[in-house]
Design a protein around this motif. Structure first.
Motif, mmCIF file in Angstrom:
data_model
loop_
_atom_site.group_PDB
_atom_site.id
_atom_site.type_symbol
_atom_site.label_atom_id
_atom_site.label_comp_id
_atom_site.label_asym_id
_atom_site.label_seq_id
_atom_site.Cartn_x
_atom_site.Cartn_y
_atom_site.Cartn_z
ATOM 1 N N LYS A 76 21.164 95.007 25.686
ATOM 2 C CA LYS A 76 21.205 94.898 27.147
ATOM 3 C C LYS A 76 21.290 96.267 27.810
ATOM 4 N N ASP A 77 20.844 96.314 29.053
ATOM 5 C CA ASP A 77 20.852 97.569 29.799
ATOM 6 C C ASP A 77 22.241 98.022 30.227
ATOM 7 N N ASP A 78 23.254 97.154 30.102
ATOM 8 C CA ASP A 78 24.628 97.621 30.375
ATOM 9 C C ASP A 78 25.209 98.305 29.140
ATOM 10 N N LEU A 79 24.300 98.612 28.180
ATOM 11 C CA LEU A 79 24.603 99.342 26.947
ATOM 12 C C LEU A 79 25.568 98.574 26.043
ATOM 13 N N VAL A 97 17.275 88.880 14.514
ATOM 14 C CA VAL A 97 16.199 88.762 15.497
ATOM 15 C C VAL A 97 16.741 89.427 16.763
ATOM 16 N N VAL A 98 16.223 90.598 17.053
ATOM 17 C CA VAL A 98 16.775 91.428 18.128
ATOM 18 C C VAL A 98 15.809 91.434 19.310
ATOM 19 N N THR A 99 16.347 91.123 20.476
ATOM 20 C CA THR A 99 15.554 91.105 21.702
ATOM 21 C C THR A 99 16.106 92.122 22.676
ATOM 22 N N ASN A 100 15.227 92.951 23.199
ATOM 23 C CA ASN A 100 15.600 93.883 24.262
ATOM 24 C C ASN A 100 15.493 93.106 25.571
ATOM 25 N N GLU A 101 16.636 92.714 26.114
ATOM 26 C CA GLU A 101 16.667 91.945 27.348
ATOM 27 C C GLU A 101 16.635 92.832 28.584
ATOM 28 N N GLY A 102 16.568 94.126 28.386
ATOM 29 C CA GLY A 102 16.631 95.053 29.506
ATOM 30 C C GLY A 102 15.272 95.565 29.949
ATOM 31 N N THR A 156 32.307 95.867 3.183
ATOM 32 C CA THR A 156 32.504 97.089 3.963
ATOM 33 C C THR A 156 32.433 96.750 5.445
ATOM 34 N N GLU A 157 32.640 97.745 6.262
ATOM 35 C CA GLU A 157 32.433 97.597 7.698
ATOM 36 C C GLU A 157 31.274 98.496 8.082
ATOM 37 N N LEU A 158 30.311 97.898 8.766
ATOM 38 C CA LEU A 158 29.107 98.600 9.194
ATOM 39 C C LEU A 158 28.985 98.511 10.700
ATOM 40 N N MET A 159 27.963 99.172 11.200
ATOM 41 C CA MET A 159 27.680 99.128 12.629
ATOM 42 C C MET A 159 26.196 98.864 12.829
ATOM 43 N N PHE A 160 25.876 98.331 13.995
ATOM 44 C CA PHE A 160 24.512 98.401 14.501
ATOM 45 C C PHE A 160 24.640 99.103 15.842
ATOM 46 N N ALA A 161 23.701 99.990 16.114
ATOM 47 C CA ALA A 161 23.850 100.838 17.293
ATOM 48 C C ALA A 161 22.498 101.191 17.879
ATOM 49 N N CYS A 162 22.549 101.616 19.126
ATOM 50 C CA CYS A 162 21.367 102.141 19.815
ATOM 51 C C CYS A 162 21.577 103.637 19.998
#
Length: 179
Positions: A76-79, A97-102, A156-162
């Motif tokens: 989302k555009d609110d980051l 399944v990743v959607t850019n809603e912004g 483990t602990e992972l991240m997904f990030a922009c």
């Protein structure tokens, strides 16, 4: 970025082949030089491709058809990402399944903290250019949907990030808990 590097290496190889060597316009010497240059270029491209297939300590890419389940993620555009926390099991294969809603470009980069910081540094070097898709990362234009399928191999602990400019610093990060 790796694709651009491969293209640059290819172009440099073509330039090297067309520039000639010692001024010899005939005979086998020039043909042998060209053949050697082509072999050298192929070896460099093979090495680059091997780097693209790097091993990840936290899992590996998988085929969508092998997924145990699908998780939909909105960028989302609110980051922020929705959801911001995902739980998976060790050994599970997940299709994200990743959607850019912004209305601005976003990324979905899967990795541990070291991977995220490495990717952030690469993006800074690119000075605002959009990255290409990689084994653990996808770039999304506004309104675009893409898939990334991953098998998680360790608890483990992972991240997904922009990592678009300013997004990571602003906290556009989600957590993945592998149990």
């Amino acid at each position: 970025m790796r694709t651009r590097l491969l293209i640059a290496l290819f172009v440099l190889g073509l330039i090297a082949l067309s520039c000639g060597g010692d001024g010899d316009t005939g005979g086998n010497g020039r043909a042998e030089d060209q053949e050697q240059a082509a072999q050298d270029e192929e070896m460099e491209m093979d090495e680059e491709m091997e780097m693209d297939d790097e091993a990840f300590a936290f899992g590996e890419p998988a085929k969508a058809g092998d997924a145990d389940r699908t998780i939909e993620v909105a960028a989302k555009d609110d980051l922020t990402f929705d959801p911001s926390v995902v739980e998976v099991s060790k050994g599970e294969t997940v299709e994200f399944v990743v959607t850019n809603e912004g209305k601005i470009v976003h990324e979905f980069v899967l990795g541990d903290e070291a991977t995220q910081h490495e990717h952030e540094a690469e993006m800074e070097e690119m000075e605002g250019e959009m990255m290409g898709d990689e084994a653990n990362a996808i770039a999304l234009e506004p309104g675009e949907t893409k898939e990334l399928t991953w098998t998680f191999s360790t608890e483990t602990e992972l991240m997904f990030a922009c990592h678009e400019e300013g997004h990571f610093e602003a906290g556009m990060i989600g957590d993945i808990k592998v149990q």
